[in-house]
Design an enzyme around this catalytic site. Sequence first.
Site, PDB file in Angstrom:
ATOM      1  N   GLY A 271      15.861  -1.072 -22.078  1.00  0.00           N
ATOM      2  CA  GLY A 271      14.810  -2.023 -21.730  1.00  0.00           C
ATOM      3  C   GLY A 271      15.250  -3.462 -21.917  1.00  0.00           C
ATOM      4  O   GLY A 271      16.422  -3.742 -22.205  1.00  0.00           O
ATOM      5  N   ASP A 311      10.378 -11.884 -15.221  1.00  0.00           N
ATOM      6  CA  ASP A 311      10.591 -11.008 -16.370  1.00  0.00           C
ATOM      7  C   ASP A 311       9.996 -11.594 -17.647  1.00  0.00           C
ATOM      8  O   ASP A 311       9.625 -10.858 -18.561  1.00  0.00           O
ATOM      9  CB  ASP A 311      12.087 -10.769 -16.580  1.00  0.00           C
ATOM     10  CG  ASP A 311      12.699  -9.868 -15.519  1.00  0.00           C
ATOM     11  OD1 ASP A 311      11.951  -9.342 -14.683  1.00  0.00           O
ATOM     12  OD2 ASP A 311      13.930  -9.700 -15.529  1.00  0.00           O
ATOM     13  N   HIS A 445      12.720   8.073  17.100  1.00  0.00           N
ATOM     14  CA  HIS A 445      13.517   9.289  16.908  1.00  0.00           C
ATOM     15  C   HIS A 445      14.907   9.082  17.496  1.00  0.00           C
ATOM     16  O   HIS A 445      15.044   8.514  18.576  1.00  0.00           O
ATOM     17  CB  HIS A 445      12.838  10.458  17.633  1.00  0.00           C
ATOM     18  CG  HIS A 445      13.634  11.726  17.600  1.00  0.00           C
ATOM     19  ND1 HIS A 445      13.682  12.544  16.490  1.00  0.00           N
ATOM     20  CD2 HIS A 445      14.428  12.310  18.540  1.00  0.00           C
ATOM     21  CE1 HIS A 445      14.452  13.568  16.747  1.00  0.00           C
ATOM     22  NE2 HIS A 445      14.923  13.449  17.983  1.00  0.00           N
TER      23      HIS A 445
END
Length: 466
Positions: A271, A311, A445
């Site tokens: 962490g 963060d 596709h």
Amino acid sequence: MSEKNYDLVILGSGPGGYVAAVRAAQLGMKTAIVERDKLGGICLNWGCIPTKALLRSAEVYDLIERAQEFGLKVEKPTYDAAAVVKRSRDVSERLSRGVGFLMKKNKIDVIEGTGALAGEGKIAVDGKDGKQTLTAKNIILATGARARTLPGLEPDGKLVWTYREAMVPEAMPKSLLVIGSGAIGIEFASFYRAFGCEVTVVEVMDRILPVEDEEISKMAARAFKKRGMKIMTGAKVEKLDKQKDSVKATIANAQGKSETIEVERVISAVGIDGNVEDIGLEEAGIKVEKGHVVVDEWLRTGVKGVYAIGDLVGAPWLAHKAMHEGVIAVEHMAGVKGLHPLDTKKVPGCTYSAPQIASVGLTEAQATEQGHKVKVGRFPFTGNGKAIALGEDQGLIKTIFDEKTGELLGAHMIGAEVTELIQGYTVAKNLETTEAELMHTIFPHPTLSEMMHESVLDAYQKALHI
């Protein structure tokens, strides 16, 4: 001590910081960014980008080893560890220069040095040009985070590594212990395993990748074991005894019994903690909880004119989340109309292991716990023509819907290129798309993306290719 005046000063030039600076400049703000190291922060220099460069080398090496499957003849491949690392560092350097170009293009002042809050509307900078004070109407704290350390398992840079040392090995170790099975730990485990390293992953929780959907976690564990990794869940590293050029690790396994393994190197990936120290938070009266700055839905710290992003403010610890928060903070201070706070349920997560893992929204367990009656769709890679043609027929796409409303609650994937595919479901969630719109969407596709369609169809018993 000199003093300069700005509309906005940003402390830290990681993804959140430099994106916030660019957006501020676009809105006409006189902006400065303070950086003590390299532009781009940890993500660009020591995280997201260089690890993907390393993993790309591992992916190519793995494909070369499988050449015969594709009708190709290749002599036994070898690798040059130094060259692999150099390529990774070159990629980071190139992108760091790119951030520098963005700063110049947008007339953003880049101030090299260490900054800290120094009173209302002020940041003190100690850098190569001496000490100076910047004043600003608004400040964004974007100082990021660092690797968390556990008592007794502290990295030493030689035998016990953090992500930094793991990215620049002088040579590939023959054996490796990875402590922690989040995205960082698993990505490094994949990288080193690809080059023949004997890898053991220890996870204290009862499954690897614990934030992912349980079904995907179990599939990932099987895939990693098939590639030769040893995985220990419900286990804890109790002690590391460093030898001359190896480490003896004492591990309490899931049965509570201790066992000892000896490895050349250890990676600690348990962490991260926010870089909250020495930036003047306490003096300014900014609240910190569990190593992260506390903010409201607009990223305000509670101190007038001071925002915090990325963060530094907590989970999810992702660069793209930090970028989005940077834009929200800047647009909020600029008074832009029609803003929406960040909804973490719409933030995709990606793990660039082999196989890749990606997700957005609620897991099946979370959806059920929150009271949803769910419809779940699944489509395996074995039913997709493009996956078979690529030689990548192992994987799964899983979708979760609310039975009553048809809301897409979550999507979870494992397999080739799912880190690219997940954005389709992320857009769908942002548009509040229901199963009806997804069913009526035409997917090209042959592509891997067709599996996304089939998974939706399967949730309503309409799948066509299984």
